[in-house]
Design a protein around this motif. Structure first.
Motif, PDB file in Angstrom:
ATOM      1  N   TRP A  84       6.439  -8.131   9.703  1.00 58.12           N
ATOM      2  CA  TRP A  84       6.258  -8.007   8.257  1.00 58.12           C
ATOM      3  C   TRP A  84       6.739  -6.650   7.763  1.00 58.12           C
ATOM      4  O   TRP A  84       5.966  -5.724   7.597  1.00 58.12           O
ATOM      5  CB  TRP A  84       4.797  -8.253   7.877  1.00 58.12           C
ATOM      6  N   ASP A 143      -0.900  -2.384  12.683  1.00 57.88           N
ATOM      7  CA  ASP A 143      -0.347  -3.402  11.807  1.00 57.88           C
ATOM      8  C   ASP A 143       0.840  -2.847  11.021  1.00 57.88           C
ATOM      9  O   ASP A 143       0.733  -1.827  10.347  1.00 57.88           O
ATOM     10  CB  ASP A 143      -1.453  -3.857  10.848  1.00 57.88           C
ATOM     11  N   VAL A 145       2.334  -4.060   8.408  1.00 57.47           N
ATOM     12  CA  VAL A 145       2.253  -4.182   6.946  1.00 57.47           C
ATOM     13  C   VAL A 145       1.828  -2.843   6.339  1.00 57.47           C
ATOM     14  O   VAL A 145       2.439  -2.323   5.412  1.00 57.47           O
ATOM     15  CB  VAL A 145       1.241  -5.276   6.538  1.00 57.47           C
ATOM     16  N   VAL A 146       0.764  -2.281   6.897  1.00 58.15           N
ATOM     17  CA  VAL A 146       0.231  -1.033   6.361  1.00 58.15           C
ATOM     18  C   VAL A 146       1.218   0.108   6.564  1.00 58.15           C
ATOM     19  O   VAL A 146       1.513   0.870   5.642  1.00 58.15           O
ATOM     20  CB  VAL A 146      -1.113  -0.688   7.041  1.00 58.15           C
ATOM     21  N   THR A 147       1.752   0.230   7.789  1.00 54.86           N
ATOM     22  CA  THR A 147       2.616   1.386   8.051  1.00 54.86           C
ATOM     23  C   THR A 147       3.898   1.320   7.221  1.00 54.86           C
ATOM     24  O   THR A 147       4.308   2.326   6.646  1.00 54.86           O
ATOM     25  CB  THR A 147       2.969   1.489   9.548  1.00 54.86           C
ATOM     26  N   LEU A 149       4.367  -0.162   4.370  1.00 52.85           N
ATOM     27  CA  LEU A 149       4.013   0.096   2.966  1.00 52.85           C
ATOM     28  C   LEU A 149       3.823   1.589   2.723  1.00 52.85           C
ATOM     29  O   LEU A 149       4.345   2.159   1.762  1.00 52.85           O
ATOM     30  CB  LEU A 149       2.709  -0.621   2.619  1.00 52.85           C
TER      31      LEU A 149
ATOM     32  N   LEU B  41      -3.294  -8.914  -0.065  1.00 53.25           N
ATOM     33  CA  LEU B  41      -2.356  -7.873  -0.477  1.00 53.25           C
ATOM     34  C   LEU B  41      -2.205  -7.841  -2.001  1.00 53.25           C
ATOM     35  O   LEU B  41      -1.394  -7.092  -2.523  1.00 53.25           O
ATOM     36  CB  LEU B  41      -0.988  -8.076   0.183  1.00 53.25           C
ATOM     37  N   HIS B  94       0.768 -12.927   3.280  1.00 51.25           N
ATOM     38  CA  HIS B  94       1.590 -11.774   2.928  1.00 51.25           C
ATOM     39  C   HIS B  94       2.327 -12.020   1.625  1.00 51.25           C
ATOM     40  O   HIS B  94       2.294 -11.214   0.696  1.00 51.25           O
ATOM     41  CB  HIS B  94       2.615 -11.485   4.026  1.00 51.25           C
ATOM     42  N   TRP B 233      -3.009   0.098  -1.207  1.00 50.62           N
ATOM     43  CA  TRP B 233      -2.484   0.045   0.170  1.00 50.62           C
ATOM     44  C   TRP B 233      -3.311   0.951   1.074  1.00 50.62           C
ATOM     45  O   TRP B 233      -3.521   0.650   2.246  1.00 50.62           O
ATOM     46  CB  TRP B 233      -1.016   0.452   0.210  1.00 50.62           C
ATOM     47  N   ILE B 236      -6.251  -0.936   2.276  1.00 55.96           N
ATOM     48  CA  ILE B 236      -5.953  -1.837   3.389  1.00 55.96           C
ATOM     49  C   ILE B 236      -6.055  -1.051   4.702  1.00 55.96           C
ATOM     50  O   ILE B 236      -6.617  -1.526   5.696  1.00 55.96           O
ATOM     51  CB  ILE B 236      -4.522  -2.411   3.257  1.00 55.96           C
ATOM     52  N   ALA B 237      -5.500   0.178   4.695  1.00 56.90           N
ATOM     53  CA  ALA B 237      -5.578   1.013   5.899  1.00 56.90           C
ATOM     54  C   ALA B 237      -7.029   1.390   6.191  1.00 56.90           C
ATOM     55  O   ALA B 237      -7.437   1.424   7.354  1.00 56.90           O
ATOM     56  CB  ALA B 237      -4.725   2.268   5.720  1.00 56.90           C
ATOM     57  N   VAL B 240      -8.978  -1.239   8.144  1.00 51.64           N
ATOM     58  CA  VAL B 240      -8.672  -1.202   9.577  1.00 51.64           C
ATOM     59  C   VAL B 240      -9.356   0.001  10.212  1.00 51.64           C
ATOM     60  O   VAL B 240      -9.984  -0.103  11.266  1.00 51.64           O
ATOM     61  CB  VAL B 240      -7.144  -1.118   9.802  1.00 51.64           C
ATOM     62  N   ILE B 289      -1.801   6.896   8.565  1.00 54.54           N
ATOM     63  CA  ILE B 289      -1.086   6.270   9.683  1.00 54.54           C
ATOM     64  C   ILE B 289      -1.599   6.816  11.011  1.00 54.54           C
ATOM     65  O   ILE B 289      -1.844   6.059  11.956  1.00 54.54           O
ATOM     66  CB  ILE B 289       0.439   6.482   9.531  1.00 54.54           C
ATOM     67  N   LEU B 292      -4.826   5.259  11.838  1.00 59.80           N
ATOM     68  CA  LEU B 292      -4.661   3.887  12.311  1.00 59.80           C
ATOM     69  C   LEU B 292      -4.227   3.860  13.768  1.00 59.80           C
ATOM     70  O   LEU B 292      -4.686   3.027  14.551  1.00 59.80           O
ATOM     71  CB  LEU B 292      -3.617   3.159  11.462  1.00 59.80           C
ATOM     72  N   SER B 296      -6.529   1.733  16.155  1.00 54.87           N
ATOM     73  CA  SER B 296      -6.072   0.339  16.219  1.00 54.87           C
ATOM     74  C   SER B 296      -6.339  -0.332  17.564  1.00 54.87           C
ATOM     75  O   SER B 296      -6.660  -1.516  17.618  1.00 54.87           O
ATOM     76  CB  SER B 296      -4.586   0.246  15.890  1.00 54.87           C
TER      77      SER B 296
END
Lengths: 349, 314
Positions: A84, A143, A145-147, A149, B41, B94, B233, B236-237, B240, B289, B292, B296
């Motif tokens: 994605w 994921d 999608v997040v990175t 974006l 999303l 998505h 966005w 969303i991170a 997680v 990032i 994550l 993750s």
């Protein structure tokens, strides 16, 4: 309710839902324009006239479609493997960045050498930008999608930093804007006197190349297998992570060509408003094309036509220009629903 | 040294909590959706719509809390659209999510232009004002940071507690979590996976819109284009990062906001003035990032996240 697959759908079943989706989009757009005081029955005509009604309009639509074919292909390739990539915007700017870094005098080469060098440089830059999320996904399970974006935001800030620092045009009157490309770096026009550059031809060529890769190569087969079922692909001995990384490199490179072609073919320099969201719109283009690379050409023309046509319609009828985005969003949502309904029937239980 | 001074100032922590509030609200919304198995999303666009709807309602003369409710209802409307397409029809989460974001954003801007055709700068409203909770607000540092915020912020914290209790202490929460882990087991119990998932997406979207409304009704007092600016966005991170748990997600939101508040302040110090401001603006995204990457591997992703459920299929 539940969904039941249709074994072999009739012709009507395959055509009616998408047709209804398009008609519904036009009706909704007309009603929305009416809210803004326009005559709803003139909306469709004005859009078509604005997009295809004159030589100027048609060339404008083709020019607008060019970056969308590239980003649409980038998304189609990635989504086919269920990778994605929502970061085509960042990859586009990476391509544009390399184009101005190398094309403003750093490489004093003649056109026949410089232009391919810029294109290759752009592809590599875009590939590298998407390589980071791809590796984070395959190595650390982050994921994408997040990175991807978040990368869009990071990369745009990075470009902004360069445009206000090392890349800033000293002759730019203080605007954050790069120097102009040297004339050898500019993509020539396909026909003399018509405002359409070779970037469009390159986009068509890429669509054909991607089609060949997807349908006629081992990599294409592996990408489809990974997209259909990752576990089954791994069980069958396909190196899933390697395929995902290759997909990412291809996808990032294609998106970067959009930036290259916009700068070298149209704009001549890099600014922060180079792309009005071509990277995101590429997702719509790819979905409307059912992720088929050749279909991407058609859907990019359709989407570009809506943008150019709705823009001209808004000005003619005094409707806010955001109508174009609303039309695209509506078309996208109705179309994914319609496409599903060509293959499944809704059953009550 | 300067950074240390910033970190022990009450105004810094008060700013961090203020910056965290919209993230907390929207993160709870996303968390509820994802716990039920649906990635939403649409969050970015729903926040834009909520920001506009709440502000517009107050501007047209309703009370502040009515404005919050209006924002929530608008968000739930987009949640309904999202959930109809992704749950019973099982379309790509998505694509539908990004489509909902585009639709919500563009229709908000369209509505704004229709409602206020000839204004250069958007009008202001009388936004929520800070309310000092008696006694608690007298605690040094903590009092000013936590208990001198606007009522909207208190509501956000209350919603985290409510979400947590709902998810872990009620039958509804059990059903929501089960729908995200093992929908077939939910169906076997005679419950409707479709109804549970749709309900979660609709309620979650309402929370997201409230997060947006906080921006126009409490953090600022007006509506601007691009005002949400990727906050969705980030949420969303944060989901997680918080391993899909409300408490951890709250902690993540506050840490993120503290970092954001810190970069604004460091920019103004002597040391920060030499660095391009874009580096500071990038830092929170890069931090997300990095965070994550760190979590993750260990994160407990709901097993049926993004897996549509079609009854009778196995």
């Amino acid at each position: 309710m539940r969904l039941e697959p249709i074994a072999d759908p009739s012709l009507a079943r395959s055509i009616a839902p998408p047709a209804i989706a398009i008609i519904a989009t036009v009706v909704i757009a007309s009603l929305l324009a009416m809210l803004a005081g326009a005559n709803p029955f003139s909306v469709l005509g004005l859009i078509l006239k604005g997009a295809f009604g004159s030589q100027f309009a048609l060339l404008e639509t083709l020019n607008r479609a060019t970056p969308l074919i590239f980003t649409g292909l980038a998304i189609a390739v990635a989504f086919k493997a269920k990778f994605w990539n929502i970061g085509a915007e960042a990859q586009l700017y990476a391509g544009a960045l390399i184009t101005v870094v190398l094309g403003t005098g750093a490489l004093p080469w003649p056109s026949f050498a410089l232009i391919p060098a810029l294109a290759i440089g752009a592809v590599l830059a875009g590939a590298v930008v998407l390589l980071v999320p791809a590796i984070l996904k395959t190595r650390f399970g982050v994921d994408e999608v997040v990175t991807t974006l978040l990368f869009n935001f990071i990369f745009l800030l990075f470009i902004s930093m360069l445009l206000e620092g090392p890349l800033k045009d000293p002759m730019g009157m203080g605007w954050p804007k790069s120097a102009r490309l040297i004339s050898e770096a500019r993509l020539p026009r396909i026909f003399d006197g018509l405002r359409l550059h070779w970037g469009f031809a390159l986009a068509l060529l890429c669509a054909c190349a991607v089609w060949v890769i997807q349908t006629r190569s081992t990599l294409g087969y592996e990408m489809r297998a990974v997209g259909l079922n990752r576990d089954a692909a791994a069980f069958a001995g396909i190196p899933v992570n390697a395929v995902l990384v290759k997909t990412a490199l291809l996808s990032g490179g294609l998106a970067a060509l959009a930036g290259f072609s916009e700068v070298a073919g149209l704009k001549g320099s890099l600014t922060l408003d180079l792309s009005p969201g071509f990277g995101y719109t590429g997702i719509i283009v790819a979905m409307l094309a059912l992720l088929n690379p050749l279909g991407v050409i058609v859907s990019a023309l359709f989407v570009a036509g809506i943008f150019v046509g709705a823009d001209s319609m808004s000005r003619a009828a005094g409707v806010p220009t955001y109508l174009a985005d609303m039309m695209l969003a509506t078309a996208l949502l109705l179309m994914v629903l319609a496409i599903m309904l060509t293959r499944f029937r809704v059953v009550r239980d | 040294m300067e950074i240390l001074d910033i970190l022990i100032s009450a105004s810094f922590w008060a700013a961090a909590i203020r910056i965290a509030t919209p993230l907390i609200l929207a993160t709870m919304g996303e968390l509820i959706c994802e716990r039920a198995g649906v990635l939403n999303l649409g969050i970015e666009g729903i926040m834009v719509a909520g920001a506009f709807a709440g502000w517009m309602a107050v501007y047209s003369g309703t009370g502040l809390w009515v404005g919050v409710a209006v924002a929530m209802v608008v968000g739930m409307g987009f949640g309904l659209l999202h959930s109809v397409l992704t749950v019973p029809f099982g379309l790509s989460q998505h694509v539908v999510g990004l489509g909902v974001t585009l639709l919500a954003t563009s229709s908000t801007y369209y509505a704004y232009r229709l409602a206020l055709p000839q204004v250069n700068s958007p009008p202001k409203i009388d936004a929520f004002q800070p309310y000092e909770i008696p006694l608690l607000s007298d605690i040094p540092l903590l009092g000013q940071a936590l208990f001198s915020q606007t009522p909207f912020t208190y509501l956000a914290f209350a919603l985290v507690a409510a979400t947590s209790v709902m998810l872990y202490r009620t039958p509804v929460g059990l059903a929501v979590r089960a729908a995200g882990e093992s929908p077939a087991a939910v169906a076997a119990q005679g419950l409707s996976v479709t109804a549970i998932r749709m309900g979660a997406v609709i309620v979650g979207s309402g929370f997201m819109a409230m997060g947006g409304a906080f921006l126009t009704m409490s953090a600022f007092d007006s509506f601007f284009f691009e005002m949400v600016n990727g906050r969705g966005w980030i949420c969303i991170a944060l989901v997680v990062f918080g391993s899909w748990m409300p408490g951890k997600a709250l902690l993540g939101a506050v840490l993120f906001a503290a970092f954001d508040a810190l970069q604004i302040r460091v920019q103004q110090t002597g040391f920060g003035a030499d660095i391009p401001y874009q580096i500071f603006l990038m830092a929170p995204y890069i931090l997300s990032i990095v965070a994550l990457v760190l979590v993750s591997r260990r994160a407990q992703v709901p097993a049926a996240l993004m897996v549509p459920f079609n009854k009778g299929e196995r």
